[in-house]
Scaffold this motif. Structure first.
Motif, PDB file in Angstrom:
ATOM      1  N   LEU A 137       0.826  -1.214   0.000  1.00  0.00           N
ATOM      2  CA  LEU A 137       0.000   0.000   0.000  1.00  0.00           C
ATOM      3  C   LEU A 137       0.853   1.254   0.000  1.00  0.00           C
ATOM      4  N   VAL A 138       1.893   1.286   0.842  1.00  0.00           N
ATOM      5  CA  VAL A 138       2.720   2.491   0.947  1.00  0.00           C
ATOM      6  C   VAL A 138       3.496   2.740  -0.337  1.00  0.00           C
ATOM      7  N   THR A 139       4.196   1.739  -0.841  1.00  0.00           N
ATOM      8  CA  THR A 139       5.107   1.970  -1.973  1.00  0.00           C
ATOM      9  C   THR A 139       4.407   1.942  -3.322  1.00  0.00           C
ATOM     10  N   THR A 140       3.434   1.064  -3.485  1.00  0.00           N
ATOM     11  CA  THR A 140       2.796   0.924  -4.798  1.00  0.00           C
ATOM     12  C   THR A 140       1.588   1.830  -4.944  1.00  0.00           C
ATOM     13  N   GLU A 141       0.626   1.678  -4.030  1.00  0.00           N
ATOM     14  CA  GLU A 141      -0.611   2.437  -4.173  1.00  0.00           C
ATOM     15  C   GLU A 141      -0.452   3.915  -3.826  1.00  0.00           C
ATOM     16  N   LEU A 142       0.333   4.213  -2.780  1.00  0.00           N
ATOM     17  CA  LEU A 142       0.456   5.597  -2.328  1.00  0.00           C
ATOM     18  C   LEU A 142       1.725   6.290  -2.833  1.00  0.00           C
ATOM     19  N   GLY A 143       2.639   5.547  -3.425  1.00  0.00           N
ATOM     20  CA  GLY A 143       3.875   6.139  -3.950  1.00  0.00           C
ATOM     21  C   GLY A 143       4.771   6.705  -2.871  1.00  0.00           C
ATOM     22  N   GLY A 144       4.697   6.143  -1.665  1.00  0.00           N
ATOM     23  CA  GLY A 144       5.461   6.654  -0.540  1.00  0.00           C
ATOM     24  C   GLY A 144       6.653   5.788  -0.204  1.00  0.00           C
ATOM     25  N   THR A 145       7.240   6.090   0.939  1.00  0.00           N
ATOM     26  CA  THR A 145       8.378   5.312   1.431  1.00  0.00           C
ATOM     27  C   THR A 145       8.085   4.867   2.859  1.00  0.00           C
TER      28      THR A 145
END
Length: 179
Positions: A137-145
């Motif tokens: 969810l963080v890296t793929t869906e939200l583009g976060g780290t």
């Protein structure tokens, strides 16, 4: 029970969104009841853990708030299962929300005073369902780290979790772009 908690989290977000005008929601208005839900459903008399939220994440679109709420719930579940699995007393988990004015990203820090994660732990190699959901969810869906590491003395002092007992604790840092 884990699946029910995930569904209740999504329902909580949608309930909050239905009360708010527009497509954005004050994220702290989701996190506070989410923390309460976690405290009620995750702790037990043999593992008492207190959850707290500090700060404000500002307003977020539903497309960010919904998956991010699931991320926070999974992180809290992970803390209860692993940081306080030894039935220790006086467990505390603090969730810090802050908006970075320079890049308009939401920064979330989850810190606990539990047993601490191993120095060699690498979240990108975690195989458990909860952390796999979080990472995706963080890296793929939200583009976060996301990063997870043992807390140091400064972390515990900053989070007001240093009680002189030599506790280790864990820090999870998230950075989520909001645009």
């Amino acid at each position: 029970a884990d699946s029910v908690r995930r569904i209740r989290t999504i329902a909580l977000v949608h309930e909050t969104l239905s009360r708010e005008p527009g497509e954005d929601v004050a994220f702290v208005e989701i996190v506070r009841p989410l923390i309460q839900l976690s405290q009620e459903s995750l702790q037990s008399s043999d593992r008492p853990v207190r959850f707290e939220v500090r700060g404000d994440g500002g307003r977020l679109p539903a497309t960010i708030a919904t998956p991010l709420s699931v991320v926070i719930l999974e992180l809290l579940q992970n803390v209860v299962d692993h940081a306080f699995g030894d039935k220790r007393r006086d467990g505390v988990v603090r969730v810090f929300l802050a908006r970075d004015p320079d890049d308009d990203a939401l920064h979330i820090r989850v810190i606990d005073n539990g047993v601490g994660v191993d120095e060699q732990f690498d979240i990108s190699r975690a195989t458990g369902l909860g952390l796999s959901i979080v990472r995706t969810l963080v890296t793929t869906e939200l583009g976060g780290t996301i990063s997870m590491r043992p807390a140091n003395n400064a972390d515990l002092v900053d989070a007001a979790l240093d009680d002189g007992s030599g506790q280790v604790g864990t820090v999870v840092d998230l950075r989520i772009p909001t645009e």
